[in-house]
Design an enzyme around this catalytic site. Structure first.
Site, PDB file in Angstrom:
ATOM      1  N   PRO A  70       0.861  -1.193   0.000  1.00  0.00           N
ATOM      2  CA  PRO A  70       0.000   0.000   0.000  1.00  0.00           C
ATOM      3  C   PRO A  70       0.894   1.238   0.000  1.00  0.00           C
ATOM      4  O   PRO A  70       1.322   1.700   1.054  1.00  0.00           O
ATOM      5  CB  PRO A  70      -0.785  -0.137   1.310  1.00  0.00           C
ATOM      6  CG  PRO A  70       0.127  -0.924   2.203  1.00  0.00           C
ATOM      7  CD  PRO A  70       0.931  -1.830   1.332  1.00  0.00           C
ATOM      8  N   ASP A 130       6.148   2.608   1.524  1.00  0.00           N
ATOM      9  CA  ASP A 130       5.190   1.598   1.958  1.00  0.00           C
ATOM     10  C   ASP A 130       4.517   2.104   3.240  1.00  0.00           C
ATOM     11  O   ASP A 130       5.168   2.271   4.269  1.00  0.00           O
ATOM     12  CB  ASP A 130       5.944   0.287   2.217  1.00  0.00           C
ATOM     13  CG  ASP A 130       5.015  -0.877   2.533  1.00  0.00           C
ATOM     14  OD1 ASP A 130       3.886  -0.638   2.988  1.00  0.00           O
ATOM     15  OD2 ASP A 130       5.441  -2.029   2.337  1.00  0.00           O
ATOM     16  N   HIS A 131       3.220   2.339   3.163  1.00  0.00           N
ATOM     17  CA  HIS A 131       2.508   2.920   4.297  1.00  0.00           C
ATOM     18  C   HIS A 131       2.408   1.963   5.485  1.00  0.00           C
ATOM     19  O   HIS A 131       2.030   2.361   6.589  1.00  0.00           O
ATOM     20  CB  HIS A 131       1.095   3.357   3.869  1.00  0.00           C
ATOM     21  CG  HIS A 131       0.736   4.731   4.340  1.00  0.00           C
ATOM     22  ND1 HIS A 131       0.904   5.148   5.650  1.00  0.00           N
ATOM     23  CD2 HIS A 131       0.211   5.805   3.687  1.00  0.00           C
ATOM     24  CE1 HIS A 131       0.502   6.397   5.781  1.00  0.00           C
ATOM     25  NE2 HIS A 131       0.078   6.823   4.593  1.00  0.00           N
ATOM     26  N   ARG A 132       2.777   0.708   5.288  1.00  0.00           N
ATOM     27  CA  ARG A 132       2.750  -0.237   6.409  1.00  0.00           C
ATOM     28  C   ARG A 132       3.891   0.021   7.386  1.00  0.00           C
ATOM     29  O   ARG A 132       3.776  -0.272   8.578  1.00  0.00           O
ATOM     30  CB  ARG A 132       2.858  -1.674   5.877  1.00  0.00           C
ATOM     31  CG  ARG A 132       1.678  -2.140   5.057  1.00  0.00           C
ATOM     32  CD  ARG A 132       1.944  -3.531   4.474  1.00  0.00           C
ATOM     33  NE  ARG A 132       3.083  -3.536   3.578  1.00  0.00           N
ATOM     34  CZ  ARG A 132       3.559  -4.629   2.975  1.00  0.00           C
ATOM     35  NH1 ARG A 132       2.976  -5.807   3.184  1.00  0.00           N
ATOM     36  NH2 ARG A 132       4.598  -4.548   2.163  1.00  0.00           N
TER      37      ARG A 132
END
Length: 430
Positions: free
Chosen positions: A227, A400-402
C-alpha cells in the site's frame, strides 16, 4: 565422453540464454576454460568447462534458451583429440599455431595447445566469416528479430564494436531498398495475426527475456502487496551544484552529483531507519536493517537494473562515487553479480538523466521506499523576498505505508531536501 549440463545458477533461476559460444566443435579445452557466455534474468555470466578434452557437440545455437540441468556441451577424450591432431600434422598439413617442413611428416610432431583454438589443419580449413564483436544482448536480439546477419555489418563502435545504431541503419537500408526491387514487397512489417478485441493486425510478437520476466514479477508483486503513498518537494539545489563544482580541480574531477546525493540519502536513512527495511509478512514483523545497501537505478540496453552499493553507510563520498561508477559500468556491460542486483535495502533513482522532473515510481520489492530526483534546471525562485534564477529540482518519495506514517516519510524527505539546499552545513553534521 562427458556431457556438461547447464548448472544451477542460483537465486531460483531455471534457465539461461546462450549469448555466444567461446569455443566450437573440434576445439581442445582444459578444465575451467571459458566455453560460453549465457544470459540469465540477473546478468550475463561466463561458464567454465568442468572437463578437459575436445568439444564434440554444442547443444544449441546462440540465442537458444537452455533449462538448468539440460545438456550444454559434450566433451570427448582429450587423448583421442591429440591423436587425431597429430595424425593430421603428420600428413603434411599445418597444425594451427605451428609450422611444418617441406618434407611433410618428417618434422617433429607436437601436441595441440590446450585452449579455445581449433586444432583443425590450415590446409583443410574453409575460411569462415566470424561474427564481429557484439556486447549488448539488446543488439543481438534486435538483429535476430529483424533477421540481420551480424557478420555482414561493420561496427561503428570502439574497436569495431557493433552497436544498436548499426543494426537499425541496416534495417532502415532494407526498408528503403527492398520496395524498389519488386512491387510485391510490403513497406510495413508483416502482421503476425489479428487481435480479436480490436480487430487490428498484430505488428509483431517478441518473446520476453528471462530478465524482463523477472522485472515484471517484481513490479507486479510490488503493486499487489504494497500500500504505497507518494510525497514530493521542490528543492533549490544551487548550493549543491556549487559544492560539486568546488570539489573539481585540474587533476581531480571530484565526486559526482549523484555521489553527493547518495551521501545525504544514506544519512537520512540512518536517521529514519523505518524506510530502510522490509515487511516480514509471515511473522508479521517490520524489520529494519543495521546498515545501508543503497540501490541505484541504472538504465541499460537490457532494461532497468538496480545494483546496490554494499555498505554505503561506511563509505566516504569519494568511496560512494567510485562504487557508483563501477556498478554503472558493470550494469551497462551486463557483468553485475546476483548479489549486487538483489542486495539493495533502499533505491535512489535519478530521473533527471531522462530529462524529466519526477515520477511516481514503483517500489523495488521487497524494499519499502524509493527516492527519485528530477532534472536540475534554472527556474525562478524567491530568495530573501526577491525573485532570482536558481537551480531547481524535485524530490519524490514513494513509501510503503505499512512501515511508517506520512509524518516519518515527510521528515526523511525534508532532511534530504535541506541537505541539498545547505550541503556544507549538512556535511558538518555527518
Amino acid at each position: 565422453m562427458n556431457t556438461f549440463l547447464l548448472p544451477d545458477l542460483g537465486e531460483g533461476l531455471t534457465e539461461a540464454e546462450i549469448v555466444r559460444w567461446l569455443v566450437k566443435v573440434g576445439d581442445v579445452v582444459a578444465v575451467d576454460t571459458p566455453i560460453a557466455e549465457v544470459e540469465t534474468a540477473k546478468s550475463i555470466v561466463e561458464l567454465p568447462c568442468p572437463y578437459a578434452g575436445v568439444i564434440e557437440e554444442l547443444h544449441g545455437e546462440a540465442g537458444t534458451t537452455v533449462p538448468v540441468g539440460k545438456p550444454l556441451i559434450t566433451v570427448g577424450d582429450p587423448d583421442g583429440a591429440a591423436y587425431r591432431a597429430e595424425e593430421r600434422a603428420g600428413s603434411g598439413n599445418v597444425l594451427v599455431g605451428y609450422g611444418t617442413t617441406e618434407s611433410g611428416g618428417a618434422g617433429r610432431r607436437r601436441r595441440p595447445r590446450v585452449s579455445g583454438t581449433s586444432v583443425a589443419p590450415a590446409a583443410e580449413k574453409v575460411p569462415e566469416r566470424r561474427v564481429p564483436l557484439v556486447i549488448s544482448p539488446l543488439v543481438r536480439r534486435l538483429a535476430r528479430d529483424a533477421e540481420v546477419d551480424l557478420r555482414a555489418l561493420t561496427g561503428s563502435g570502439p574497436d569495431g564494436l557493433i552497436v544498436r545504431r548499426d543494426v537499425e541503419l541496416e534495417i532502415a537500408r532494407r526498408v528503403q531498398t527492398e520496395p524498389s526491387t519488386t512491387q510485391t514487397v510490403p513497406t510495413q512489417p508483416v502482421a503476425v495475426g489479428f487481435e480479436a478485441r480490436t480487430g487490428l493486425p498484430e505488428l509483431r510478437r517478441t518473446p520476453m527475456s528471462g530478465f524482463r520476466k523477472a522485472v515484471i514479477a517484481t513490479l507486479s508483486r510490488s503493486r499487489s502487496e504494497i500500500p504505497e503513498a507518494t510525497t514530493w518537494v521542490d528543492v533549490d539545489a544551487t548550493a549543491l551544484v556549487d559544492l560539486r563544482e568546488s570539489l573539481r580541480s585540474a587533476t581531480d574531477p571530484g565526486p559526482g552529483l549523484l555521489a553527493l546525493m547518495a551521501r545525504f540519502v544514506v544519512a537520512g536513512l540512518l536517521k529514519y531507519p523505518e524506510l530502510n527495511g522490509y515487511v516480514d509478512t509471515e511473522r508479521e514483523e517490520l524489520v529494519q536493517y543495521d546498515g545501508v545497501n543503497l540501490g541505484l537505478a541504472a538504465q541499460t540496453d537490457r532494461g532497468l537494473m538496480v545494483p546496490a552499493v554494499a555498505g554505503a553507510h561506511a563509505l566516504t563520498t569519494r568511496g560512494l562515487d567510485a562504487e557508483i561508477r563501477r556498478l554503472t559500468a558493470s550494469a551497462r556491460d551486463g557483468r553485475l553479480t546476483q548479489q549486487e542486483l538483489t542486495s539493495g535495502t533502499f533505491t535512489l533513482n535519478n530521473y533527471g538523466s531522462f530529462g524529466v522532473d519526477g515520477s511516481a515510481a514503483i517500489i523495488n520489492h521487497p524494499q519499502v521506499a524509493i527516492l527519485g530526483v528530477g532534472r536540475i534546471i534554472d527556474r525562478p525562485w524567491v530568495v530573501d523576498g526577491e525573485l532570482a534564477i536558481r537551480k531547481l529540482t524535485q524530490l519524490s518519495l514513494v513509501f510503503d505505508h505499512r512501515v511508517c506514517d506520512g509524518g516519518t516519510a515527510a521528515a526523511f524527505l525534508r532532511f534530504v531536501a535541506d541537505a541539498f539546499e545547505n550541503p556544507a552545513s549538512a556535511f558538518a553534521d555527518l
